[in-house]
Motif scaffolding. Structure first.
Motif, PDB file in Angstrom:
ATOM      1  N   TYR A   1       8.689  -6.188  -8.578  1.00 40.15           N
ATOM      2  CA  TYR A   1       9.681  -5.301  -9.645  1.00 40.15           C
ATOM      3  C   TYR A   1       9.992  -4.113  -8.900  1.00 40.15           C
ATOM      4  O   TYR A   1       9.111  -3.040  -8.435  1.00 40.15           O
ATOM      5  CB  TYR A   1       8.886  -5.220 -10.786  1.00 40.15           C
ATOM      6  CG  TYR A   1       8.609  -6.608 -11.598  1.00 40.15           C
ATOM      7  CD1 TYR A   1       9.963  -6.864 -12.241  1.00 40.15           C
ATOM      8  CD2 TYR A   1       7.579  -7.010 -12.107  1.00 40.15           C
ATOM      9  CE1 TYR A   1       9.784  -8.481 -13.032  1.00 40.15           C
ATOM     10  CE2 TYR A   1       7.488  -8.071 -12.723  1.00 40.15           C
ATOM     11  CZ  TYR A   1       8.384  -8.649 -13.289  1.00 40.15           C
ATOM     12  OH  TYR A   1       8.710  -9.849 -13.958  1.00 40.15           O
ATOM     13  N   VAL A   2      11.288  -3.686  -8.759  1.00 44.61           N
ATOM     14  CA  VAL A   2      11.772  -2.236  -8.769  1.00 44.61           C
ATOM     15  C   VAL A   2      11.427  -1.552  -9.926  1.00 44.61           C
ATOM     16  O   VAL A   2      11.789  -1.806 -11.088  1.00 44.61           O
ATOM     17  CB  VAL A   2      13.333  -2.332  -8.594  1.00 44.61           C
ATOM     18  CG1 VAL A   2      13.553  -0.882  -8.128  1.00 44.61           C
ATOM     19  CG2 VAL A   2      13.466  -3.298  -7.121  1.00 44.61           C
ATOM     20  N   LYS A   3      10.880  -0.299  -9.810  1.00 43.82           N
ATOM     21  CA  LYS A   3      10.674   0.508 -10.881  1.00 43.82           C
ATOM     22  C   LYS A   3      12.022   0.796 -11.649  1.00 43.82           C
ATOM     23  O   LYS A   3      13.033   1.072 -11.040  1.00 43.82           O
ATOM     24  CB  LYS A   3       9.899   1.853 -10.391  1.00 43.82           C
ATOM     25  CG  LYS A   3       8.539   1.798  -9.942  1.00 43.82           C
ATOM     26  CD  LYS A   3       7.972   3.162  -9.689  1.00 43.82           C
ATOM     27  CE  LYS A   3       6.624   2.881  -9.191  1.00 43.82           C
ATOM     28  NZ  LYS A   3       5.925   4.072  -8.241  1.00 43.82           N
ATOM     29  N   ASP A   4      11.546   1.175 -12.837  1.00 44.87           N
ATOM     30  CA  ASP A   4      12.859   1.122 -13.978  1.00 44.87           C
ATOM     31  C   ASP A   4      13.748   2.325 -13.411  1.00 44.87           C
ATOM     32  O   ASP A   4      14.863   2.028 -13.552  1.00 44.87           O
ATOM     33  CB  ASP A   4      12.247   1.585 -15.332  1.00 44.87           C
ATOM     34  CG  ASP A   4      11.614   0.012 -15.944  1.00 44.87           C
ATOM     35  OD1 ASP A   4      11.998  -0.911 -15.369  1.00 44.87           O
ATOM     36  OD2 ASP A   4      11.142   0.064 -17.041  1.00 44.87           O
TER      37      ASP A   4
ATOM     38  N   ALA B   1       0.870  -1.321   0.154  1.00 43.72           N
ATOM     39  CA  ALA B   1      -0.017  -0.141   0.079  1.00 43.72           C
ATOM     40  C   ALA B   1       0.943   1.330   0.067  1.00 43.72           C
ATOM     41  O   ALA B   1       0.609   2.513  -0.680  1.00 43.72           O
ATOM     42  CB  ALA B   1      -1.107  -0.117   1.155  1.00 43.72           C
ATOM     43  N   HIS B   2       2.203   1.049   0.651  1.00 45.77           N
ATOM     44  CA  HIS B   2       2.958   2.491   0.639  1.00 45.77           C
ATOM     45  C   HIS B   2       4.119   2.466  -0.005  1.00 45.77           C
ATOM     46  O   HIS B   2       4.482   3.712  -0.212  1.00 45.77           O
ATOM     47  CB  HIS B   2       3.238   2.562   2.033  1.00 45.77           C
ATOM     48  CG  HIS B   2       2.135   2.563   3.266  1.00 45.77           C
ATOM     49  ND1 HIS B   2       1.939   1.622   4.064  1.00 45.77           N
ATOM     50  CD2 HIS B   2       1.333   3.560   3.377  1.00 45.77           C
ATOM     51  CE1 HIS B   2       0.847   2.080   4.897  1.00 45.77           C
ATOM     52  NE2 HIS B   2       0.437   3.369   4.571  1.00 45.77           N
ATOM     53  N   THR B   3       4.461   1.497  -1.085  1.00 45.69           N
ATOM     54  CA  THR B   3       5.714   1.722  -1.515  1.00 45.69           C
ATOM     55  C   THR B   3       5.656   2.696  -2.704  1.00 45.69           C
ATOM     56  O   THR B   3       4.475   2.748  -3.535  1.00 45.69           O
ATOM     57  CB  THR B   3       6.183   0.280  -2.094  1.00 45.69           C
ATOM     58  OG1 THR B   3       7.631   0.367  -2.609  1.00 45.69           O
ATOM     59  CG2 THR B   3       5.113  -0.368  -3.004  1.00 45.69           C
ATOM     60  N   THR B   4       6.807   3.330  -3.025  1.00 45.68           N
ATOM     61  CA  THR B   4       6.868   4.063  -4.050  1.00 45.68           C
ATOM     62  C   THR B   4       7.907   3.845  -5.115  1.00 45.68           C
ATOM     63  O   THR B   4       8.045   4.159  -6.086  1.00 45.68           O
ATOM     64  CB  THR B   4       6.990   5.672  -3.722  1.00 45.68           C
ATOM     65  OG1 THR B   4       8.261   5.734  -2.881  1.00 45.68           O
ATOM     66  CG2 THR B   4       6.171   6.168  -2.908  1.00 45.68           C
ATOM     67  N   THR B   5       8.637   2.768  -4.495  1.00 43.76           N
ATOM     68  CA  THR B   5       9.863   2.406  -5.565  1.00 43.76           C
ATOM     69  C   THR B   5       9.563   1.005  -6.191  1.00 43.76           C
ATOM     70  O   THR B   5      10.349   0.819  -7.009  1.00 43.76           O
ATOM     71  CB  THR B   5      11.097   2.065  -4.589  1.00 43.76           C
ATOM     72  OG1 THR B   5      10.812   1.412  -3.589  1.00 43.76           O
ATOM     73  CG2 THR B   5      11.384   3.251  -4.116  1.00 43.76           C
TER      74      THR B   5
END
Lengths: 107, 913
Positions: free
Chosen positions: B298-301, B152-156
């Motif tokens: 997945y880590v954002k690109d 819910a909180h991740t941005t990466t």
């Protein structure tokens, strides 16, 4: 008299204008028509024929000669006819140009 | 335009013949020449017929194509005349190209693409680092509750999914009850991984409201459900077996669930980090602690892994309680984002690097060998070439010819190399496969190399290897050709000892020594691995794996401890009574599976409880049955193992291993001594009834630790005394039940009988991974065997090539010096002196090569650290043995040409030009 470089092709085409002919016939024809002034090196005739055949100016097929021999007869193609016309004109221009130069020198 | 193609030389010759005949006839008829004169003149007038034909010929065709065809024919003929040379070169090329292709194909595929998912470079696992009770750092998954918050909180991160293992599930099939392992996965996992079902569908958000569905793995569908095409919609009973840890998915006391099969996954699908029989939606019991899950995402690109880890620590710390109990924070970040790909290959990366390095060395040796062969051949042909040049062949023509020859060699060698490479890939795959199923598949893995089953021959690699080999061919076959062209060929014909020849000799010597150096490095490396492998496989294990059948027993969940113990007792009695059975017993998490349990403290009379608590040597406790030691032939050093008399009402007894015996009692015999067992403020005096040899439990090279064995029946009554929970009793006393049955005949043939006995005792009991113990040992050795065989193969190839190399140099030197040798012999030199003359050179080369190789090996074998068991990378024994064997082989190869030199006939030698 030996042939000028590059003229043999023209003479072959001209000879074939009168109908299919085999290699030996072409040699004789050139010699006779030039009243034995021009001698064709028999050895360079065939490469020349091959060259013309490659260019599509003449075609060849095996047939039988007057004395019942198997011989390869060469025929002028449409392209050959065209080439002959073009080269004849070019030759005439060249010959007259050279003639004028030589003629003026002689006069 | 291409009419020339239809004209043959014969056709042309016939036309000329006609012409000559016509001219003859004309000369005779028109000019009256005699037949003879006519013929002569006709021919003369034609000029040189051959010349005309040749001019025709040159015009006739694109000359070099025709030339090339002729050159190739000539090359094939000349190679057929020198089958030894041709075969040696082609084989060398094939080996070089083949081995390079095979290894690079496998390693490339694994190192670059270990995961069959899109964008797998960015795929990560979120873990928590901590320090456990024994002081070791470990990584564990986050809890499911944490996972939900996280997502819910991740941005990466994008697309986070959770995987929750389900242990000890069984299902019933026509073949009896079998282990049926599964995982619960969050509903977005399959869409995240881009997986499509092979049959039916995968799981998705729709299943959250109706979670009684499952998706089968391809393997389970084939093995358990006989690849039934009509499987969709089938109801499968999934029973939850005993002691389900943490992830209790069963609400209340429901012992099993009926689940509908909705899909079958494709063959290549594997959940990252686990192989399972089935996949089901997540259902958790809210009343129990949130289980730990494997969290993948997945880590954002545009985000770096470090930034993702930073965020992970921030979120993780904010949403999780501080560590408590035995678990302490680890140094460094508490939460970490790990690249999944890196995780999968980290363990084998050093080994694969070693193999890659080895194969590069082999390719170098191959190139050196090919160069040497071609140089030698160029030299042998020097005179032939010189003669041809002097009778009018052009230099270009000669170079073309050389080129044709090496093209032929490279082509055949390349084709053979490609075939060898394909075979090599198959071989590597087979070597890498571990034959284990069921629980063992999770213990050992199905293969040493991830995704090895998908590896094929990499055509790019094949092309590169081929180009390298071909370039070598071209360089070293044209080198002499260019040289001929430059030098006066007259000189070449006349002299045998030009300066260029000496220079070339030097090149060949350097190449041969270089080969020796590289081969020595490889051989020493392989020797170390082989030595380590032998040490490991013959390492005196405390048990004897031959003639033992092992299997794991899985009980239905609803069975009470008492019922399980009754069943075990019955089973053991029946097994021991069965024909061909010598002994039978079980241990909790037996040999080669192993799991260490620390329960309470053991205090011998001479120590205090405080002393023991501070002691780093904490004994592990293992619950076993009578007969287990006998079945595995674990040596009883003194006293006895448990027997039927050590029942629940008998005086509490323990068997201890040698390590703890020495630690507690030194040289005194511990049998009869008392050790107090402190658990939960309870104190029980235990009598030592026997001492057994140390067993390496987890693997063949695991550490030996102090271990105390307790009879499972006594264990139960003792644990009741200190108030162990029922779940705890299931776990610490029974856990995974590893049975061992010693047979008098082939253990594999006893398997059906054992299965039948179990079915007769209780058809609800599941059997997992029944197999002979020595196959289990072989599985444990698979990785080491793989590395040893691979490096060994390369090393032997390199060694052989280097031996051929040194032989070639010496043989050539002898040919070169035939005259000199002849003179020496004519002047009275003895055979022995001639022998020494040639051998000296061989000895010097061999010594230099191997000595340099040993230096290289000393520097290079450090790479093998961590792959060796029981020896160091500088193991003196291996260095000495390998180098002396190699040296004797090399010197043997030198002896052949030297021996040949002594047979030189002085008269012939002097007469020879």
């Amino acid at each position: 008299m030996a042939l000028l470089q590059g003229t043999l092709d023209l003479l072959i085409l001209r000879t074939l204008l009168f109908g299919p002919q085999h290699g030996h016939g072409i040699t004789l024809s050139i010699q006779r028509q030039s009243e034995d002034q021009l001698l064709v090196d028999h050895g360079s005739l065939y490469p020349a024929l091959q060259r013309l055949e490659d260019k599509g100016l003449i075609t060849a097929e095996w047939g039988t000669s007057d004395n019942n021999r198997k011989a390869r007869f060469y025929t002028l193609t449409k392209a050959g006819r065209k080439q002959l016309t073009a080269e004849t004109q070019q030759w005439k221009r060249l010959a007259s140009a050279i003639g004028r130069i030589l003629g003026s020198g002689e006069a | 335009m291409w009419t020339w193609r239809e004209r043959t030389d014969e056709d042309f010759a016939e036309e000329i013949q006609t012409h000559v005949a016509s001219e003859m006839k004309r000369l005779v008829e028109e000019e009256g020449l005699s037949f003879k004169d006519a013929k002569a003149q006709a021919l003369r007038s034609f000029g040189n017929i051959t010349h005309a034909q040749e001019r025709f010929y040159e015009r006739r065709t694109i000359a070099w194509v025709e030339d090339f065809r002729r050159d190739v024919t000539y090359a094939l003929r000349s190679l057929r005349r020198n089958p030894g040379f041709a075969l040696a070169t082609i084989l060398t090329l094939a080996i070089g190209i083949g081995s390079t292709t095979a290894i690079y194909s496998v390693v490339n595929a694994i190192l670059l693409q270990p995961l069959p998912f899109p964008n797998s470079d960015r795929m990560v696992r979120v873990v928590e680092n901590a320090v456990g009770g024994t002081g070791s750092v470990f990584q564990r998954g986050v809890t499911y509750a944490q996972f939900l918050e996280w997502r819910a909180h991740t941005t990466t991160l994008t697309d986070a999914a959770a995987i929750i293992p389900l242990f000890q599930r069984t299902t019933r099939t026509s073949a009896g009850t079998i282990a049926f392992s599964g995982v619960m996965v969050s509903s977005n996992m399959f869409s995240m991984l881009g997986t499509r079902a092979m049959l039916g569908r995968t799981l998705g958000p729709v299943d959250e409201s109706n979670p009684d569905v499952l998706v089968l793995s391809f393997d389970a569908w084939q093995r358990i459900f006989n690849a039934d095409k009509d499987i969709l919609g089938r109801i499968v009973e999934v029973r939850s077996a005993s002691n389900v840890p943490q992830s209790a998915w069963v609400k209340g006391v429901t012992p099993s669930r009926l689940m509908t099969v909705v899909g079958v996954l494709p063959e290549d699908f594997e959940v990252p980090t686990a192989r399972r029989n089935f996949y089901a939606p997540v259902v958790l019991d809210a009343s129990k602690a949130s289980p730990r899950v494997t969290m993948i995402a997945y880590v954002k690109d545009e985000i770096s892994f470090d930034a993702a880890t930073e965020e992970a620590t921030r979120i993780g710390t904010a949403i999780s309680p501080p560590l408590s109990g035995d678990v302490r924070p680890a140094p460094g970040a508490r939460f970490e984002v790990l690249q999944l790909k890196d995780q999968m290959i980290r363990q084998m990366r050093p080994a694969l690097r070693v193999l890659l390095a080895a194969v590069v060395v082999v390719l170098l040796v191959v190139c050196a060998n090919v160069a040497n062969l071609l140089l030698a051949r160029g030299r042998v042909r020097q005179r032939e070439v010189a003669i041809r040049l002097s009778i009018g062949a052009t230099r270009g023509r000669m170079i073309r010819q050389m080129f044709a020859e090496c093209a032929v060699l490279a082509f055949i060698g390349g084709a053979a190399g490609a075939a060898l490479g394909a075979a090599g890939v198959v071989f590597i795959k087979r070597l890498a496969t571990i034959q284990a199923e069921g629980i063992l598949r999770q213990v050992f893995g199905a293969t040493i190399l991830p995704r090895a089953n998908e590896v094929g021959v990499d055509l790019r690699v094949l092309a590169i290897a081929f180009v390298i080999a071909a370039v070598t061919c071209v360089i070293f076959s044209l080198f002499p050709a260019l040289h001929f062209s430059r030098a006066s060929h007259r000189a070449a014909m006349a002299s045998r000892n030009g300066g260029s020849e000496r220079r070339e000799g030097r090149i060949r010597t350097v190449l041969a020594v270089g080969q020796l150096v590289m081969a020595t490095v490889l051989l020493v490396g392989a020797g170390l691995l082989a030595n380590s492998f032998v040490k490991l496989s013959t390492s005196r294990q405390a048990y004897d794996p031959s003639n033992v059948l092992t299997f794991q027993l899985v009980f239905p969940d609803q069975y009470s401890v008492a019922r399980k113990i009754d069943t075990i007792g019955m089973l053991l009695t029946r097994l021991r009574a069965a024909p061909n059975v010598e002994a039978a017993g079980f241990a909790r998490h037996g040999v080669l599976i192993g799991e260490q349990l620390l329960i309470g403290n053991f205090v011998p009379a001479i120590r205090t409880l405080d002393e023991v608590r501070k002691d780093p040597q904490q004994p592990r406790v293992r619950s076993i049955s009578p007969g287990y030691m006998k079945a595995l032939r674990i040596h009883v050093v003194s006293g006895r193992e448990f027997d039927e008399t050590d029942g629940p009402s008998a005086p509490p007894a323990i068997v201890i291993n040698r390590t703890i015996a020495q630690h507690y009692f030194g040289t005194r015999d511990p049998v009869g001594q008392t050790i107090e067992w402190y658990v939960e403020k309870q104190r029980t005096p235990m009598t030592v009834i026997g001492v057994v040899e140390d067993v390496r439990n987890e693997s063949l090279n695991a550490e030996v630790y102090p271990e105390i064995f307790v009879d499972y029946r006594q264990f139960l009554s003792l644990s009741g005394k200190w108030g162990e929970t029922v779940a705890g009793q299931h776990e610490i006393i029974l856990g995974l039940l590893s049975f061992a049955v010693r047979t008098t005949n082939d253990p594999a043939s006893a398997a059906p009988l054992v299965r039948q006995v179990i079915r007769e005792v209780d058809p609800s009991v599941g059997i997992d991974s029944m197999l002979p113990m020595d196959r289990m040992v072989a599985n444990r050795l698979a990785r080491e065997r793989f590395y040893a065989v691979m490096l060994g193969t390369f090393a032997v190839i390199a060694g052989l090539l280097a031996t051929i190399g040194i032989y070639g140099v010496l043989a050539y030197a002898v040919v070169q010096r035939t005259q000199e040798i002849g003179i020496r012999m004519a002047l009275g030199a003895q055979q022995r002196e001639v022998l020494t003359l040639v051998l000296r050179k061989g000895l010097i080369l061999t010594t230099v090569g191997i000595a340099l190789g040993l230096v290289g090996a000393a520097a290079g074998t450090r790479l093998l650290e961590g792959m060796l068991f029981g020896i160091t990378p500088l193991d003196r024994m291996t260095f000495v043995v390998v180098s002396s064997i190699f040296a004797s082989v090399a010197i043997g190869a030198c002896y052949l040409p030297a021996r040949h030199a002594t047979s030189v006939n002085p008269v012939h030698a002097l007469r020879a030009d």
